[in-house]
Design a protein around this motif. Structure first.
Motif, PDB file in Angstrom:
ATOM      1  N   GLY A 197     -10.541-105.938 -57.028  1.00  0.00           N
ATOM      2  CA  GLY A 197     -11.273-104.687 -56.847  1.00  0.00           C
ATOM      3  C   GLY A 197     -10.473-103.425 -57.114  1.00  0.00           C
ATOM      4  N   LEU A 198      -9.186-103.537 -57.428  1.00  0.00           N
ATOM      5  CA  LEU A 198      -8.344-102.362 -57.669  1.00  0.00           C
ATOM      6  C   LEU A 198      -7.916-102.366 -59.140  1.00  0.00           C
ATOM      7  N   PHE A 199      -8.282-101.296 -59.851  1.00  0.00           N
ATOM      8  CA  PHE A 199      -8.075-101.249 -61.295  1.00  0.00           C
ATOM      9  C   PHE A 199      -7.139-100.079 -61.653  1.00  0.00           C
TER      10      PHE A 199
ATOM     11  N   THR B 194     -24.816 -95.685 -54.127  1.00  0.00           N
ATOM     12  CA  THR B 194     -25.684 -96.803 -53.751  1.00  0.00           C
ATOM     13  C   THR B 194     -24.997 -98.105 -54.152  1.00  0.00           C
ATOM     14  N   PRO B 195     -25.312 -99.186 -53.462  1.00  0.00           N
ATOM     15  CA  PRO B 195     -24.691-100.464 -53.818  1.00  0.00           C
ATOM     16  C   PRO B 195     -24.933-100.854 -55.280  1.00  0.00           C
ATOM     17  N   ASN B 196     -26.113-100.551 -55.798  1.00  0.00           N
ATOM     18  CA  ASN B 196     -26.429-100.905 -57.179  1.00  0.00           C
ATOM     19  C   ASN B 196     -25.547-100.112 -58.161  1.00  0.00           C
ATOM     20  N   ASP B 197     -25.358 -98.817 -57.928  1.00  0.00           N
ATOM     21  CA  ASP B 197     -24.523 -97.996 -58.816  1.00  0.00           C
ATOM     22  C   ASP B 197     -23.055 -98.423 -58.740  1.00  0.00           C
ATOM     23  N   ILE B 198     -22.581 -98.708 -57.545  1.00  0.00           N
ATOM     24  CA  ILE B 198     -21.191 -99.146 -57.386  1.00  0.00           C
ATOM     25  C   ILE B 198     -20.989-100.491 -58.083  1.00  0.00           C
ATOM     26  N   GLN B 199     -21.987-101.383 -57.968  1.00  0.00           N
ATOM     27  CA  GLN B 199     -21.894-102.689 -58.633  1.00  0.00           C
ATOM     28  C   GLN B 199     -21.886-102.523 -60.155  1.00  0.00           C
ATOM     29  N   ASN B 200     -22.651-101.587 -60.704  1.00  0.00           N
ATOM     30  CA  ASN B 200     -22.655-101.332 -62.152  1.00  0.00           C
ATOM     31  C   ASN B 200     -21.281-100.820 -62.609  1.00  0.00           C
ATOM     32  N   VAL B 201     -20.670 -99.939 -61.824  1.00  0.00           N
ATOM     33  CA  VAL B 201     -19.343 -99.432 -62.157  1.00  0.00           C
ATOM     34  C   VAL B 201     -18.334-100.576 -62.102  1.00  0.00           C
ATOM     35  N   ARG B 202     -18.438-101.435 -61.071  1.00  0.00           N
ATOM     36  CA  ARG B 202     -17.526-102.572 -60.937  1.00  0.00           C
ATOM     37  C   ARG B 202     -17.651-103.513 -62.142  1.00  0.00           C
ATOM     38  N   ALA B 203     -18.864-103.745 -62.630  1.00  0.00           N
ATOM     39  CA  ALA B 203     -19.087-104.620 -63.793  1.00  0.00           C
ATOM     40  C   ALA B 203     -18.418-104.018 -65.039  1.00  0.00           C
ATOM     41  N   LYS B 204     -18.535-102.713 -65.187  1.00  0.00           N
ATOM     42  CA  LYS B 204     -17.894-102.055 -66.333  1.00  0.00           C
ATOM     43  C   LYS B 204     -16.368-102.145 -66.216  1.00  0.00           C
ATOM     44  N   LEU B 205     -15.848-101.978 -65.002  1.00  0.00           N
ATOM     45  CA  LEU B 205     -14.400-102.091 -64.798  1.00  0.00           C
ATOM     46  C   LEU B 205     -13.915-103.505 -65.127  1.00  0.00           C
ATOM     47  N   LYS B 206     -14.671-104.505 -64.691  1.00  0.00           N
ATOM     48  CA  LYS B 206     -14.307-105.899 -64.986  1.00  0.00           C
ATOM     49  C   LYS B 206     -14.322-106.157 -66.499  1.00  0.00           C
ATOM     50  N   ARG B 207     -15.319-105.580 -67.190  1.00  0.00           N
ATOM     51  CA  ARG B 207     -15.413-105.761 -68.636  1.00  0.00           C
ATOM     52  C   ARG B 207     -14.211-105.114 -69.328  1.00  0.00           C
TER      53      ARG B 207
ATOM     54  N   ARG C 182     -10.708 -97.918 -57.138  1.00  0.00           N
ATOM     55  CA  ARG C 182     -11.715 -98.941 -56.849  1.00  0.00           C
ATOM     56  C   ARG C 182     -13.045 -98.450 -57.403  1.00  0.00           C
ATOM     57  N   ALA C 183     -14.008 -99.332 -57.507  1.00  0.00           N
ATOM     58  CA  ALA C 183     -15.304 -98.983 -58.087  1.00  0.00           C
ATOM     59  C   ALA C 183     -15.955 -97.841 -57.306  1.00  0.00           C
ATOM     60  N   ARG C 184     -15.861 -97.865 -55.992  1.00  0.00           N
ATOM     61  CA  ARG C 184     -16.466 -96.805 -55.158  1.00  0.00           C
ATOM     62  C   ARG C 184     -15.785 -95.462 -55.431  1.00  0.00           C
ATOM     63  N   ASP C 185     -14.445 -95.444 -55.521  1.00  0.00           N
ATOM     64  CA  ASP C 185     -13.716 -94.203 -55.803  1.00  0.00           C
ATOM     65  C   ASP C 185     -14.075 -93.662 -57.187  1.00  0.00           C
ATOM     66  N   LEU C 186     -14.222 -94.566 -58.140  1.00  0.00           N
ATOM     67  CA  LEU C 186     -14.567 -94.153 -59.496  1.00  0.00           C
ATOM     68  C   LEU C 186     -15.984 -93.593 -59.541  1.00  0.00           C
ATOM     69  N   ALA C 187     -16.930 -94.231 -58.848  1.00  0.00           N
ATOM     70  CA  ALA C 187     -18.303 -93.724 -58.807  1.00  0.00           C
ATOM     71  C   ALA C 187     -18.328 -92.324 -58.186  1.00  0.00           C
ATOM     72  N   LEU C 188     -17.526 -92.111 -57.162  1.00  0.00           N
ATOM     73  CA  LEU C 188     -17.438 -90.797 -56.521  1.00  0.00           C
ATOM     74  C   LEU C 188     -16.853 -89.777 -57.498  1.00  0.00           C
ATOM     75  N   ALA C 189     -15.822 -90.139 -58.232  1.00  0.00           N
ATOM     76  CA  ALA C 189     -15.208 -89.227 -59.201  1.00  0.00           C
ATOM     77  C   ALA C 189     -16.151 -88.927 -60.363  1.00  0.00           C
TER      78      ALA C 189
ATOM     79  N   GLN D  40     -16.456 -91.969 -69.925  1.00  0.00           N
ATOM     80  CA  GLN D  40     -16.265 -91.236 -68.672  1.00  0.00           C
ATOM     81  C   GLN D  40     -15.289 -91.989 -67.759  1.00  0.00           C
ATOM     82  N   ILE D  41     -15.405 -93.301 -67.701  1.00  0.00           N
ATOM     83  CA  ILE D  41     -14.491 -94.105 -66.875  1.00  0.00           C
ATOM     84  C   ILE D  41     -13.055 -93.933 -67.367  1.00  0.00           C
ATOM     85  N   LEU D  42     -12.852 -94.038 -68.673  1.00  0.00           N
ATOM     86  CA  LEU D  42     -11.502 -93.902 -69.224  1.00  0.00           C
ATOM     87  C   LEU D  42     -10.954 -92.495 -69.037  1.00  0.00           C
TER      88      LEU D  42
END
Length: 147
Positions: free
Chosen positions: A140-142, A114-127, A101-108, A88-90
């Motif tokens: 923070g910008l991918f 929630t902070p926890n969901d945004i942090q999970n998306v950010r971890a996946k982006l970093k991976r 950014r992780a927040r924009d991606l979570a919204l899309a 889904q991210i790709l």
């Protein structure tokens, strides 16, 4: 004074000796010429093989240029990232084509913001960035890497 045993040379023997000498000389020339022909025949074979290799290369290059580039399969997830969240991210990155950014991606992705969901998306982006699938252009910008 001539002796009776001394005879003049026989003209037939003399001619036969000359014929034998000429035959030997010609036989020697034939052997030399045959050796040269064998050498030239081998060289001709080598040159013909090289020309054939060039023709095959030309045909291969022409056929490759007519086919065009092989289209990339954007729907195929990279190895090890077959989880639906990564897919889904790709997909979102492929659709937007820009930086997120992780927040924009979570919204899309219609995730709760929630902070926890945004942090999970950010971890996946970093991976994904650590594997070279995405690039973190600034903290923070991918974005997707450019070819």
């Amino acid at each position: 004074m001539t002796s009776r045993d001394a005879r003049p040379p026989n003209p037939g023997t003399w001619l036969l000796d000359r014929l034998d000498a000429r035959e030997q000389a010609l036989t020697c020339q034939i052997e030399q010429t045959q050796a040269e022909i064998d050498t030239l025949t081998a060289r001709l074979g080598e040159l013909s093989e090289q020309v054939e290799h060039l023709r095959i290369s030309r045909k291969t290059l022409i056929s490759l240029s007519e086919e065009g580039p092989t289209p990339a399969k954007p729907d195929t997830p990279p190895a090890g990232f077959d989880h639906p969240a990564y897919q889904q991210i790709l997909t979102v990155f492929a659709q937007t084509g820009g930086s997120l950014r992780a927040r924009d991606l979570a919204l899309a992705m219609d995730l709760p913001l929630t902070p926890n969901d945004i942090q999970n998306v950010r971890a996946k982006l970093k991976r994904l960035a650590s594997r070279g699938i995405l690039v973190e252009t600034e903290p923070g910008l991918f974005t997707q890497p450019r070819p």
